[in-house]
Design a protein around this motif. Sequence first.
Motif, short mmCIF file in Angstrom:
data_model
loop_
_atom_site.label_atom_id
_atom_site.label_comp_id
_atom_site.label_asym_id
_atom_site.label_seq_id
_atom_site.Cartn_x
_atom_site.Cartn_y
_atom_site.Cartn_z
N GLU A 276 0.80 -1.28 -0.25
CA GLU A 276 0.04 0.28 -0.02
C GLU A 276 0.77 1.27 0.02
N SER A 277 2.01 1.22 0.79
CA SER A 277 2.77 2.28 0.97
C SER A 277 3.57 2.60 -0.65
N VAL A 278 3.88 1.52 -1.22
CA VAL A 278 4.66 1.61 -2.44
C VAL A 278 3.47 2.23 -3.42
N ASP A 279 2.28 1.82 -3.29
CA ASP A 279 1.38 2.11 -4.42
C ASP A 279 1.23 3.72 -4.20
N GLN A 280 1.12 4.21 -3.03
CA GLN A 280 0.82 5.69 -2.69
C GLN A 280 2.12 6.35 -3.15
N PHE A 281 3.39 5.91 -2.98
CA PHE A 281 4.43 6.80 -3.48
C PHE A 281 4.63 6.84 -4.98
N THR A 282 4.12 5.64 -5.48
CA THR A 282 3.94 5.60 -6.98
C THR A 282 2.99 6.61 -7.61
N ASP A 283 1.77 6.58 -6.97
CA ASP A 283 0.59 7.52 -7.01
C ASP A 283 1.26 8.94 -7.17
N GLU A 284 1.85 9.35 -5.93
CA GLU A 284 2.39 10.69 -5.97
C GLU A 284 3.05 11.18 -7.05
N ALA A 285 4.10 10.14 -7.50
CA ALA A 285 5.00 10.30 -8.75
C ALA A 285 4.16 10.55 -9.96
N ARG A 286 3.35 9.85 -10.29
CA ARG A 286 2.43 9.75 -11.51
C ARG A 286 1.66 10.89 -11.52
N LEU A 287 0.82 11.22 -10.53
CA LEU A 287 -0.16 12.40 -10.30
C LEU A 287 0.61 13.60 -10.43
N GLN A 288 1.82 13.85 -9.68
CA GLN A 288 2.20 15.28 -9.68
C GLN A 288 3.20 15.35 -11.09
N ALA A 289 3.35 14.25 -11.70
CA ALA A 289 4.19 14.60 -13.03
C ALA A 289 3.17 14.88 -14.29
N THR A 290 1.85 14.62 -14.00
CA THR A 290 1.08 14.96 -14.98
C THR A 290 0.60 16.55 -14.80
N LEU A 291 0.62 17.21 -13.33
CA LEU A 291 0.15 18.37 -13.12
C LEU A 291 1.50 19.23 -13.67
N VAL A 292 1.41 19.79 -14.78
CA VAL A 292 2.30 20.81 -15.39
C VAL A 292 1.69 22.20 -15.21
N HIS A 293 2.04 22.83 -14.23
CA HIS A 293 1.62 24.12 -14.21
C HIS A 293 2.78 25.12 -13.20
N SER A 294 2.44 26.43 -13.74
CA SER A 294 3.68 27.11 -13.21
C SER A 294 3.62 27.30 -11.60
#
Length: 661
Positions: free
Chosen positions: A405-423
């Motif tokens: 569950e922790s690995v999934d959460q860490f992976t989600d953070e990377a995937r999610l924030q990588a898609t949020l391209v904003h100044s």
Amino acid sequence: MAGWALVVLGAGAGLAGVAWRTRTQGAAPLPGPSADQAHARIVQALGAEARGLEPAAAEAARVPELMAALKMGADRATAQDLLENEDWWARYRSRFQVTAVVADTTLAVLGPGATHLADSAVVRDARARGVASGILPGDGRAFVAAAAAATNSERPGKAPVILLGSVIDGAMLKKIAGLTGDAVGLADKTKLIEAAGAGEAMRALEPLVGRGEVPPTALTDGRLGAAWSIGDDLFLVAAFAAPEAPPPPVNPGLVLAGLGGALLVAGGLMVTLRRARPVAEAPGVTSAQVERAPTTAERERRVFREVGTDPAAGEERPKTPARFAPRMTEAKSRAEAQGGTMPLASVASLRAPSAPTHMGRYELIERIGEGGMAEIFFAAARGEKNFVRYFVVKRMHPHVARHRESVDQFTDEARLQATLVHSNIVPVFDFGMEQGEYYLALEYIHGRDVGQVLDRHMERFGRPLDIGTAFYVLHDVLEALAFAHSQTEKDGTPLEIIHRDVSPGNVLVSYRGEVKLTDFGIAKADKRVSHTEVGTVKGNAAFMSPEQARGEPVDQRSDIFSAGMVLYYCLSGQLLYRGETTVNRLLRAAVGPATSQFGHIDQLPGPAAKVLNRALAMDRDRRYQSAAEFAQELIPHMTGRPQMTVLMDALFPANLRRDLR
């Protein structure tokens, strides 16, 4: 005979004890640890002053004109002329009392610098590490200095070094004394050069002058004093509070003398009783009728009968009163207050920091933080021809990586924030695994978080942020939230991204005035692999919405509430839920702001009170319905990025920006 033996033995023991006491009696030595602590405080404070010069030294070591002259082999006269007269060195001449260029020898020095800098530890460390700082003596004065090695040198280990320094004068000693609480001075072999601090510092420190290094010594004002050499016949001198004296140890001589006295008395009584005539029984009275002393068991039974129990009858003895029960230790009490576990910060403080290493192509330079899931490092990625770019690397704790569950959460953070391209959002650039350890790399923001900005503003100006500045910061946070909230799948289905941890520590302000939101580690999103169960509470209790604190489903209006709490914090300098433990704040958050707290909000200037009353409404339908709507309300009253840049320059001058090393 036994009595006389006790008398003789007691007399001998008493005489031996008196002799021992006389031989060992003397003045207790003055305590030493307090002097070591005072020395450490002062050196640490001076070291902080020196480290503040490191960014400027690193910048000076990249001045093109100076580097070109050194590469061409400028001699001592040329180097001295350059520092004294060239316009490109004017900014360093005016800002720093000491500037110097060191090669195999000292090529040039401006100010009261030492002539043997080439042999100093600061210069050696700068060549080894690139930049270093410390305390240096020179020409009858001492100064704090930072040194940086030239980056274009063709002589590894022998690169020219640029040194910048500030004299340890009365103003600096006054600052050090204010930080440490000691009276601090600088002395040579004959006189006290400078002094500052509580009490009559000059008069108190004078007795320490001219004696070389002085161990802890009692001063006339009741404090202790000491002197420590810093080289070249210069000394740091200080007066500091004496620690409370520990209780005097028990002298064995006194114990022996006391034992001898007791034996002497006992022996005398035995001799006296033996000489006395026995008493005859009275007529008509037998010895069996003489009242004897009660036995221990009888006395015990009498006591228990008085309190209503009788052990002989099989009744239980009264329990020990609660007031005599052993008290829980303070650490255990704190642990129970946190739900039976030691707080994370306490655990982290007991664990040694990980040694610098590499994660993928990133060199981990310095650990700058730690959370329950990962360590956070300042890191560098290097390329050809001295290319370097700095990042923040989050390395997942190995023990946490064992839980799916922790690995999934860490992976989600990377995937999610990588898609949020904003100044206004800190981007994620990379995610990977190195030797079984997960990591992600984010943009490194040269700046501070909002909590640090507010603290420095309070320290410098004695007040929280003004409305224009606070509105500007929050406007950009809301721009980031509006972008995150609006993300959809390719078919237009909303992703329903909710940050859930909008707090001052997750809002970064760069030295150029940019505002960026970070840490989507616990964000709620429809397409996350890991999911938070209903009823589970994650986030910062001081800033979360009532529905989030209760573990209920959240939507974008929960982030709007948290943003409002951040705005209140910026404008008031205080948490809305004040002076309570984390557990109590969570309970307080679940209930929501009380009437008294809305009263504090109403005391803020007009536009602030208006927007906060709406943003922090208990009823979600009465709040702003979108981050964009909230942001629009702030525009007429906010300042701009240029004003924020000026403020950051005022709060964090270049010599204080240690994170630019």
